[in-house]
Design an enzyme around this catalytic site. Structure first.
Site, PDB file in Angstrom:
ATOM      1  CG  ASN A   1      -1.835   1.174   1.312  1.00 27.10           C
ATOM      2  OD1 ASN A   1      -1.852   2.024   0.416  1.00 27.10           O
ATOM      3  ND2 ASN A   1      -2.612   1.261   2.371  1.00 27.10           N
TER       4      ASN A   1
ATOM      5  CB  CYS B   1       1.682   5.044   3.695  1.00 31.74           C
ATOM      6  SG  CYS B   1       0.660   3.586   3.980  1.00 31.74           S
TER       7      CYS B   1
ATOM      8  CB  ILE C   1      -7.298   2.920  -8.330  1.00 33.83           C
ATOM      9  CG1 ILE C   1      -8.815   3.071  -8.219  1.00 33.83           C
ATOM     10  CG2 ILE C   1      -6.823   3.020  -9.780  1.00 33.83           C
ATOM     11  CD1 ILE C   1      -9.399   4.397  -8.668  1.00 33.83           C
TER      12      ILE C   1
ATOM     13  CB  THR D   1     -17.437   0.392  -0.966  1.00 35.45           C
ATOM     14  OG1 THR D   1     -16.196   1.114  -0.935  1.00 35.45           O
ATOM     15  CG2 THR D   1     -18.494   1.239  -0.292  1.00 35.45           C
TER      16      THR D   1
END
Length: 326
Positions: free
Chosen positions: A128, A131, A194, A270
């Site tokens: 990831n 950050c 993404i 989601t």
């Protein structure tokens, strides 16, 4: 489930292309109440960091039209708890596990990768890069190709040889293809496209930002067109690089759209918040969508939207005309 859904992401082979998106499935225990996680292609963990983090104070979630804004501050159990409590449970359930890793410095990314190096049950690492880099005024690693490549290179150097490494990129950049190229050159076996887009909402009742962190990551159907565009552009530039498509996948047809753009797998995020069994449903609907289009293998649909009009891949069979009665 049919064999048509088998997929290969570089060195990673999966029975089907439907994953969970990082941060949307908790530790896995929450979703396991509603569906068998072992039936999905893989479970992607919340981002694991060196130390436990509580994240930002509430409110850190706000609904928007066709989307969700979150500013959680990357809450994490910490690597020790993850290795002692969470990963063993996932392995016991037979879940293929992709570990998302995050950090605030290149050294922290490398440290996490080294801690995972000799741990069994890790199918792949997802880096990831969304950050903040504390050594660069808090600028996101994923905003610059050199910074993004530096964390990928560190993870690749410390991770177990042969363990697939995927870089998860954010779309809030001038040229995502340049950053994708930098990450692949740094050793990424594949890309996840993404991450959430940066957005903001203001509460017209309080007249203040709706989130404690002011801005947050926008996810859900609202960002799917952006995500599909990113997958399409990166696949066009790097056709042999495996891609996991993420961003508003809520149905089998959504998943198929990403696959046609060039993704070899998709991650449901989601949608899990209002339908915890969405992963299994999307998988079933994708299988039905491929069958309805007479596509014999998922691999034959990957990147099909890039082919010239009229192109018919080997595994696509036209509908047989009905025979007239004799």
């Amino acid at each position: 489930m049919s064999d048509r859904l088998r997929t290969t992401l570089g060195p990673l082979e999966l029975p089907n292309p439907v994953l969970t998106a990082s941060g949307c499935g908790g530790t896995g225990r929450e979703l396991a109440q509603f569906s068998d996680l072992a039936r999905l292609g893989a479970f992607v963990t919340t981002s694991v960091m060196p130390q436990a983090r509580a994240g930002r104070p509430t409110p850190r979630v706000a609904e928007t039209p066709s989307g969700l804004l979150t500013a959680t501050g990357l809450p994490s159990p910490g690597v020790e708890t993850f290795l002692e409590r969470d990963l063993p449970w996932l392995i016991e359930q037979g879940v293929r596990t992709i570990v998302s890793v995050a950090g605030n410095s290149v050294e922290e990314y490398g440290d996490i990768a080294s801690r995972l190096r000799n741990v069994p049950g890790v199918a792949a690492i997802e880096v990831n890069v969304a950050c903040p880099n504390v050594e660069d005024r808090g600028r996101m690693f994923g905003w610059h190709p050199t910074a993004a490549a530096s964390v990928v290179r560190a993870v690749r150097a410390y991770a177990r040889p042969g363990l697939p490494v995927f870089a998860k990129l954010a779309p809030d950049v001038t040229d995502i293809v340049t950053i994708a190229l930098a990450c692949v050159d740094a050793g990424a076996d594949g890309l996840t496209l993404i991450n959430a887009m940066e957005g903001m909402a203001i509460d017209t009742g309080t007249l203040r930002p709706a989130l404690t962190g002011v801005s947050g990551g926008l996810s859900g159907p609202a960002i799917r067109p952006v995500a599909v565009r990113c997958v399409y552009q990166v696949h066009a530039a790097l056709p042999s690089t495996p891609i996991i498509g993420v961003g508003g996948v809520a149905s089998g047809l959504d998943a198929l759209e990403f696959i046609l753009a060039g993704a070899g797998a998709v991650a449901v995020g989601t949608a899990l918040f209002h339908d915890p069994a969405a992963g299994s449903r999307v998988l079933r609907e994708l299988d039905e969508a491929l069958a309805a289009r007479r596509i014999g293998r998922l691999a034959d649909a990957v990147g099909l939207a890039h082919k010239p009009a009229g192109y018919v891949p080997p595994q696509v069979r036209p509908q047989e005309p009905e025979k007239e009665p004799q």
